[in-house]
Motif scaffolding. Structure first.
Motif, PDB file in Angstrom:
ATOM      1  N   PRO A  42      66.392  39.314 -33.120  1.00  0.00           N
ATOM      2  CA  PRO A  42      65.262  38.624 -32.478  1.00  0.00           C
ATOM      3  C   PRO A  42      64.216  38.215 -33.518  1.00  0.00           C
ATOM      4  CG  PRO A  42      65.780  40.645 -31.314  1.00  0.00           C
ATOM      5  CD  PRO A  42      66.594  40.651 -32.576  1.00  0.00           C
ATOM      6  N   LEU A  43      63.674  37.047 -33.334  1.00  0.00           N
ATOM      7  CA  LEU A  43      62.694  36.500 -34.267  1.00  0.00           C
ATOM      8  C   LEU A  43      61.319  36.518 -33.610  1.00  0.00           C
ATOM      9  CD1 LEU A  43      62.732  35.287 -37.087  1.00  0.00           C
ATOM     10  CD2 LEU A  43      63.154  33.073 -36.064  1.00  0.00           C
ATOM     11  N   GLU A  44      60.386  37.266 -34.175  1.00  0.00           N
ATOM     12  CA  GLU A  44      59.036  37.385 -33.630  1.00  0.00           C
ATOM     13  C   GLU A  44      58.083  36.415 -34.328  1.00  0.00           C
ATOM     14  OE1 GLU A  44      55.510  40.734 -32.943  1.00  0.00           O
ATOM     15  OE2 GLU A  44      57.330  41.296 -34.022  1.00  0.00           O
ATOM     16  N   GLY A  45      57.131  35.865 -33.550  1.00  0.00           N
ATOM     17  CA  GLY A  45      56.091  35.011 -34.113  1.00  0.00           C
ATOM     18  C   GLY A  45      56.571  33.644 -34.547  1.00  0.00           C
ATOM     19  N   CYS A  46      57.648  33.175 -33.975  1.00  0.00           N
ATOM     20  CA  CYS A  46      58.213  31.871 -34.331  1.00  0.00           C
ATOM     21  C   CYS A  46      57.747  30.826 -33.312  1.00  0.00           C
ATOM     22  CB  CYS A  46      59.741  31.961 -34.331  1.00  0.00           C
ATOM     23  SG  CYS A  46      60.545  30.425 -34.825  1.00  0.00           S
ATOM     24  N   LYS A  47      57.221  29.725 -33.805  1.00  0.00           N
ATOM     25  CA  LYS A  47      56.821  28.632 -32.921  1.00  0.00           C
ATOM     26  C   LYS A  47      58.054  27.779 -32.641  1.00  0.00           C
ATOM     27  CE  LYS A  47      53.128  25.299 -32.239  1.00  0.00           C
ATOM     28  NZ  LYS A  47      51.906  24.740 -32.805  1.00  0.00           N
ATOM     29  N   VAL A  48      58.360  27.621 -31.354  1.00  0.00           N
ATOM     30  CA  VAL A  48      59.512  26.840 -30.888  1.00  0.00           C
ATOM     31  C   VAL A  48      58.940  25.555 -30.298  1.00  0.00           C
ATOM     32  CG1 VAL A  48      61.500  26.839 -29.336  1.00  0.00           C
ATOM     33  CG2 VAL A  48      60.670  29.003 -30.307  1.00  0.00           C
ATOM     34  N   ILE A  49      59.338  24.401 -30.841  1.00  0.00           N
ATOM     35  CA  ILE A  49      58.732  23.134 -30.433  1.00  0.00           C
ATOM     36  C   ILE A  49      59.820  22.198 -29.918  1.00  0.00           C
ATOM     37  CG2 ILE A  49      57.180  21.275 -31.106  1.00  0.00           C
ATOM     38  CD1 ILE A  49      56.759  23.151 -33.718  1.00  0.00           C
ATOM     39  N   PHE A  50      59.675  21.769 -28.662  1.00  0.00           N
ATOM     40  CA  PHE A  50      60.591  20.812 -28.048  1.00  0.00           C
ATOM     41  C   PHE A  50      59.989  19.414 -28.200  1.00  0.00           C
ATOM     42  CE2 PHE A  50      63.585  23.064 -24.966  1.00  0.00           C
ATOM     43  CZ  PHE A  50      63.507  24.283 -25.617  1.00  0.00           C
ATOM     44  N   TYR A  51      60.639  18.584 -29.020  1.00  0.00           N
ATOM     45  CA  TYR A  51      60.221  17.200 -29.219  1.00  0.00           C
ATOM     46  C   TYR A  51      61.165  16.283 -28.444  1.00  0.00           C
ATOM     47  CZ  TYR A  51      57.541  18.715 -33.354  1.00  0.00           C
ATOM     48  OH  TYR A  51      56.659  19.325 -34.204  1.00  0.00           O
ATOM     49  N   PRO A  52      60.648  15.258 -27.792  1.00  0.00           N
ATOM     50  CA  PRO A  52      61.542  14.336 -27.105  1.00  0.00           C
ATOM     51  C   PRO A  52      62.534  13.726 -28.089  1.00  0.00           C
ATOM     52  CG  PRO A  52      59.246  13.802 -26.664  1.00  0.00           C
ATOM     53  CD  PRO A  52      59.257  14.860 -27.706  1.00  0.00           C
ATOM     54  N   ASP A  53      63.767  13.592 -27.679  1.00  0.00           N
ATOM     55  CA  ASP A  53      64.777  12.933 -28.513  1.00  0.00           C
ATOM     56  C   ASP A  53      64.497  11.432 -28.435  1.00  0.00           C
ATOM     57  OD1 ASP A  53      66.977  11.824 -29.736  1.00  0.00           O
ATOM     58  OD2 ASP A  53      68.388  13.234 -28.844  1.00  0.00           O
ATOM     59  N   VAL A  54      63.762  10.913 -29.428  1.00  0.00           N
ATOM     60  CA  VAL A  54      63.313   9.525 -29.396  1.00  0.00           C
ATOM     61  C   VAL A  54      64.458   8.526 -29.493  1.00  0.00           C
ATOM     62  CG1 VAL A  54      60.976   9.993 -30.191  1.00  0.00           C
ATOM     63  CG2 VAL A  54      62.763   9.523 -31.866  1.00  0.00           C
ATOM     64  N   SER A  55      65.650   8.992 -29.819  1.00  0.00           N
ATOM     65  CA  SER A  55      66.773   8.066 -29.813  1.00  0.00           C
ATOM     66  C   SER A  55      67.176   7.726 -28.379  1.00  0.00           C
ATOM     67  CB  SER A  55      67.973   8.656 -30.567  1.00  0.00           C
ATOM     68  OG  SER A  55      68.510   9.763 -29.863  1.00  0.00           O
ATOM     69  N   LEU A  56      66.696   8.523 -27.418  1.00  0.00           N
ATOM     70  CA  LEU A  56      67.078   8.308 -26.016  1.00  0.00           C
ATOM     71  C   LEU A  56      65.950   7.841 -25.120  1.00  0.00           C
ATOM     72  CD1 LEU A  56      69.186  11.549 -25.473  1.00  0.00           C
ATOM     73  CD2 LEU A  56      70.008   9.260 -25.994  1.00  0.00           C
ATOM     74  N   VAL A  57      64.710   8.197 -25.458  1.00  0.00           N
ATOM     75  CA  VAL A  57      63.615   7.949 -24.517  1.00  0.00           C
ATOM     76  C   VAL A  57      62.306   7.744 -25.262  1.00  0.00           C
ATOM     77  CG1 VAL A  57      63.011  10.376 -24.215  1.00  0.00           C
ATOM     78  CG2 VAL A  57      62.628   8.811 -22.357  1.00  0.00           C
ATOM     79  N   ASN A  58      61.392   7.040 -24.637  1.00  0.00           N
ATOM     80  CA  ASN A  58      60.063   6.812 -25.190  1.00  0.00           C
ATOM     81  C   ASN A  58      59.273   8.120 -25.128  1.00  0.00           C
ATOM     82  OD1 ASN A  58      57.407   6.109 -25.622  1.00  0.00           O
ATOM     83  ND2 ASN A  58      57.525   4.225 -24.447  1.00  0.00           N
ATOM     84  N   PRO A  59      58.738   8.625 -26.251  1.00  0.00           N
ATOM     85  CA  PRO A  59      58.041   9.912 -26.248  1.00  0.00           C
ATOM     86  C   PRO A  59      56.804   9.961 -25.353  1.00  0.00           C
ATOM     87  CG  PRO A  59      57.872   8.857 -28.398  1.00  0.00           C
ATOM     88  CD  PRO A  59      58.805   8.035 -27.573  1.00  0.00           C
ATOM     89  N   GLU A  60      56.145   8.822 -25.125  1.00  0.00           N
ATOM     90  CA  GLU A  60      54.976   8.847 -24.245  1.00  0.00           C
ATOM     91  C   GLU A  60      55.386   9.158 -22.811  1.00  0.00           C
ATOM     92  OE1 GLU A  60      55.119   5.807 -26.327  1.00  0.00           O
ATOM     93  OE2 GLU A  60      54.015   6.950 -27.813  1.00  0.00           O
ATOM     94  N   VAL A  61      56.584   8.764 -22.445  1.00  0.00           N
ATOM     95  CA  VAL A  61      57.069   9.006 -21.096  1.00  0.00           C
ATOM     96  C   VAL A  61      57.553  10.448 -20.965  1.00  0.00           C
ATOM     97  CG1 VAL A  61      58.866   8.368 -19.435  1.00  0.00           C
ATOM     98  CG2 VAL A  61      57.720   6.603 -20.768  1.00  0.00           C
ATOM     99  N   HIS A  62      58.073  10.983 -22.030  1.00  0.00           N
ATOM    100  CA  HIS A  62      58.780  12.260 -21.998  1.00  0.00           C
ATOM    101  C   HIS A  62      57.899  13.473 -22.266  1.00  0.00           C
ATOM    102  CE1 HIS A  62      62.705  13.909 -21.570  1.00  0.00           C
ATOM    103  NE2 HIS A  62      62.828  14.320 -22.799  1.00  0.00           N
TER     104      HIS A  62
END
Length: 152
Positions: A42-62
């Protein structure tokens, strides 16, 4: 002719009225949580960031979301303004787990310039940006559990 135009206007307004009544609010956010392990632990103190896959969708929408792992490696995604969850869709996932030059963990929101010798990402640079991270996640309607087992 005027009667025909009036009828067309009436039909159009009846078709549009239900759409206006339902509102144009943001798409719903769904709960997403899971665990992050590194080399099987287990990894403690790790920031997990979900970024929109811009190859599929406009990030402003997602939109995007993030979470921070606890001592058991567990995270829960939230919107940057604090709302729990994330919109359904496909995401590139980045991980930032800062350690100092002695390998000691530092807070996820630490600034590398404030530490003599700087900081490095414990899991490796490849996981730090959505453009280089090999990890992807698909959030379904309803949300769910998404676990990650990172390797060096």
């Amino acid at each position: 002719m005027r009667l025909w135009i009036s009828r067309v206007a009436l039909v159009l307004s009846l078709a549009v009225l239900p759409l206006l009544a339902t509102g144009c609010g943001a798409p719903p956010q769904y709960p997403v949580s899971g665990t992050v392990t590194f080399k099987g632990k287990p990894l403690e103190g790790c920031k997990v960031i979900f970024y929109p896959d811009v190859s599929l969708v406009n990030p402003e929408v997602h939109g995007f979301g993030f979470g921070v792992t606890d001592k058991n490696g567990r995270y829960e995604i939230q919107h940057p303004q604090g709302e729990k969850g994330i919109r359904a869709g496909r995401y590139k996932v980045a991980f930032v787990c800062w350690v100092d030059n002695k390998g000691k963990a530092v807070p996820f929101d630490a600034k590398p310039s404030e530490y003599p010798g700087g900081l490095k990402n414990l899991v490796g640079d490849k996981y730090e940006a959505p453009s280089s991270s090999p990890e992807v996640a698909t959030v379904s309607v309803g949300g769910g559990t998404i676990d990650f087992n990172l390797q060096p």
